[in-house]
Motif scaffolding. Structure first.
Motif, PDB file in Angstrom:
ATOM      1  N   PRO A  62      35.288  43.534  34.463  1.00 32.08           N
ATOM      2  CA  PRO A  62      36.360  43.594  35.580  1.00 32.08           C
ATOM      3  C   PRO A  62      35.685  44.034  36.892  1.00 32.08           C
ATOM      4  CG  PRO A  62      36.934  45.359  34.265  1.00 32.08           C
ATOM      5  CD  PRO A  62      35.625  44.705  33.476  1.00 32.08           C
ATOM      6  N   SER A  63      35.852  43.237  37.965  1.00 29.72           N
ATOM      7  CA  SER A  63      35.690  43.588  39.278  1.00 29.72           C
ATOM      8  C   SER A  63      36.806  43.756  40.167  1.00 29.72           C
ATOM      9  CB  SER A  63      34.713  42.290  39.848  1.00 29.72           C
ATOM     10  OG  SER A  63      34.456  42.668  41.453  1.00 29.72           O
ATOM     11  N   LEU A  64      36.821  44.636  41.186  1.00 29.72           N
ATOM     12  CA  LEU A  64      38.212  45.150  41.848  1.00 29.72           C
ATOM     13  C   LEU A  64      38.098  44.124  43.129  1.00 29.72           C
ATOM     14  CD1 LEU A  64      37.948  48.892  41.097  1.00 29.72           C
ATOM     15  CD2 LEU A  64      39.356  47.171  39.910  1.00 29.72           C
ATOM     16  N   GLY A  65      36.840  43.494  43.266  1.00 25.32           N
ATOM     17  CA  GLY A  65      36.803  42.744  44.656  1.00 25.32           C
ATOM     18  C   GLY A  65      36.825  43.868  45.770  1.00 25.32           C
ATOM     19  N   ASN A  66      37.042  43.573  46.859  1.00 30.60           N
ATOM     20  CA  ASN A  66      36.920  44.370  48.012  1.00 30.60           C
ATOM     21  C   ASN A  66      35.372  44.634  48.331  1.00 30.60           C
ATOM     22  OD1 ASN A  66      39.939  44.155  48.409  1.00 30.60           O
ATOM     23  ND2 ASN A  66      40.138  46.178  47.200  1.00 30.60           N
ATOM     24  N   GLY A  67      34.609  43.689  48.099  1.00 28.20           N
ATOM     25  CA  GLY A  67      33.263  44.014  48.357  1.00 28.20           C
ATOM     26  C   GLY A  67      32.540  44.833  47.225  1.00 28.20           C
ATOM     27  N   GLN A  68      33.082  45.002  45.967  1.00 25.90           N
ATOM     28  CA  GLN A  68      32.364  45.446  44.950  1.00 25.90           C
ATOM     29  C   GLN A  68      31.262  44.432  44.542  1.00 25.90           C
ATOM     30  OE1 GLN A  68      34.842  46.262  41.469  1.00 25.90           O
ATOM     31  NE2 GLN A  68      32.934  46.849  40.177  1.00 25.90           N
ATOM     32  N   VAL A  69      30.102  44.788  44.425  1.00 24.40           N
ATOM     33  CA  VAL A  69      29.166  43.661  43.852  1.00 24.40           C
ATOM     34  C   VAL A  69      29.216  43.974  42.404  1.00 24.40           C
ATOM     35  CG1 VAL A  69      26.610  43.601  43.775  1.00 24.40           C
ATOM     36  CG2 VAL A  69      27.845  44.671  45.792  1.00 24.40           C
ATOM     37  N   MET A  70      29.139  42.725  41.948  1.00 30.87           N
ATOM     38  CA  MET A  70      29.196  42.212  40.334  1.00 30.87           C
ATOM     39  C   MET A  70      27.863  42.999  39.768  1.00 30.87           C
ATOM     40  SD  MET A  70      31.915  41.057  39.441  1.00 30.87           S
ATOM     41  CE  MET A  70      31.624  40.259  37.903  1.00 30.87           C
ATOM     42  N   GLU A  71      28.060  43.557  38.769  1.00 30.10           N
ATOM     43  CA  GLU A  71      26.952  44.478  37.966  1.00 30.10           C
ATOM     44  C   GLU A  71      26.064  43.307  37.450  1.00 30.10           C
ATOM     45  OE1 GLU A  71      27.802  48.460  36.305  1.00 30.10           O
ATOM     46  OE2 GLU A  71      29.328  47.134  35.925  1.00 30.10           O
ATOM     47  N   GLU A  72      24.738  43.334  37.258  1.00 30.35           N
ATOM     48  CA  GLU A  72      23.800  42.450  36.764  1.00 30.35           C
ATOM     49  C   GLU A  72      23.479  43.124  35.346  1.00 30.35           C
ATOM     50  OE1 GLU A  72      20.805  40.481  38.675  1.00 30.35           O
ATOM     51  OE2 GLU A  72      22.090  40.384  40.633  1.00 30.35           O
ATOM     52  N   LEU A  73      24.228  43.037  34.291  1.00 28.76           N
ATOM     53  CA  LEU A  73      23.765  43.547  32.947  1.00 28.76           C
ATOM     54  C   LEU A  73      22.916  43.132  32.199  1.00 28.76           C
ATOM     55  CD1 LEU A  73      27.480  44.912  32.197  1.00 28.76           C
ATOM     56  CD2 LEU A  73      25.721  46.323  33.431  1.00 28.76           C
ATOM     57  N   LYS A  74      22.317  43.641  31.382  1.00 27.78           N
ATOM     58  CA  LYS A  74      21.298  42.953  30.533  1.00 27.78           C
ATOM     59  C   LYS A  74      21.806  42.642  28.985  1.00 27.78           C
ATOM     60  CE  LYS A  74      16.873  44.056  28.318  1.00 27.78           C
ATOM     61  NZ  LYS A  74      15.629  45.178  28.225  1.00 27.78           N
ATOM     62  N   TYR A  75      22.876  43.564  28.696  1.00 33.04           N
ATOM     63  CA  TYR A  75      23.491  43.566  27.346  1.00 33.04           C
ATOM     64  C   TYR A  75      25.032  43.142  27.472  1.00 33.04           C
ATOM     65  CZ  TYR A  75      19.392  46.119  25.705  1.00 33.04           C
ATOM     66  OH  TYR A  75      17.951  46.434  25.432  1.00 33.04           O
ATOM     67  N   ASP A  76      25.372  42.355  26.411  1.00 31.01           N
ATOM     68  CA  ASP A  76      26.777  42.344  26.205  1.00 31.01           C
ATOM     69  C   ASP A  76      27.251  43.710  25.367  1.00 31.01           C
ATOM     70  OD1 ASP A  76      27.073  40.001  27.046  1.00 31.01           O
ATOM     71  OD2 ASP A  76      27.106  38.799  25.178  1.00 31.01           O
ATOM     72  N   TYR A  77      28.520  44.268  25.259  1.00 35.11           N
ATOM     73  CA  TYR A  77      28.812  45.615  24.622  1.00 35.11           C
ATOM     74  C   TYR A  77      29.952  45.292  23.506  1.00 35.11           C
ATOM     75  CZ  TYR A  77      26.087  47.580  28.265  1.00 35.11           C
ATOM     76  OH  TYR A  77      24.895  48.084  28.861  1.00 35.11           O
TER      77      TYR A  77
END
Length: 198
Positions: A62-77
């Motif tokens: 989830p992203s809260l918006g308001n300028g929160q940068v989306m994470e670039e993750l290497k793995y699924d969890y």
């Protein structure tokens, strides 16, 4: 410890998986969800109140918006959630002894999963990937899953006794009551705090 509420212990674990493995695991979950006999061992462990695995793809956090940068993750969890009665050691021991094949089928897709046997190495792995639960819901914190099953048996027996009591003589009621007590005596448990185990 925040994981314990009455007789109920909550356990949560999160493990990383390479994204290509997620589709294999989703297929396994689909099969397990639709072939009910494959769930029997898990269902027969009567001290487990709840157990669930959830896969979160690396781009679906989830992203809260308001300028929160989306994470670039290497793995699924892979997230695992469970509520059970008894101690953590008893739970992991039972999982390893009864569900070793099933656990290996599900968790083998997670990074550095050592297998569910031998149990000591499995416990070390779970201790590393487990996180504390601050809040969780349990309808009956002072009763185990078996306490609840027994309560239903006692209630059904009592309801039957009540129905028969309307039309019986005192002597017949005494005999029916004795039968009722004998039938439910092994189901009369005790609710309350779990004993402290070290």
């Amino acid at each position: 410890m925040s994981n314990i509420n009455g007789k109920v212990y909550a356990m949560n674990a999160i493990t990383p998986m390479k994204p290509w493995k997620t589709w294999v695991l989703r297929l396994i979950f689909f099969i397990l969800g639709h072939v009910k006999p494959l769930q029997n061992d898990l269902i027969n462990l009567s001290f487990i109140e709840f157990a669930r695995w959830v896969v979160i793809p690396r781009n679906k956090f989830p992203s809260l918006g308001n300028g929160q940068v989306m994470e670039e993750l290497k793995y699924d969890y892979l997230l695992f959630f469970s509520n059970f009665n008894g101690t953590w050691n008893q739970y992991i021991d039972a999982f390893s002894a009864v569900l070793a094949k099933g656990l290996n089928l599900i968790w083998r897709w997670s990074e550095k999963f050592p297998g569910s046997v031998p149990v000591t190495i499995f416990k070390e792995y779970i201790a590393r990937v487990q996180f504390d639960t601050d809040y969780y819901y349990t309808a009956y914190p002072h009763a185990t899953a078996n306490d609840l099953k027994s309560a239903h048996i006692v209630q059904a027996g009592f309801d039957s006794l009540s129905e028969r009591a309307i039309s019986t003589t005192p002597e017949q009621f005494a005999a029916d009551y004795l039968i009722f007590v004998i039938q439910v005596q092994t189901h009369l448990g005790e609710t309350g705090e779990a004993p402290v185990v070290f």
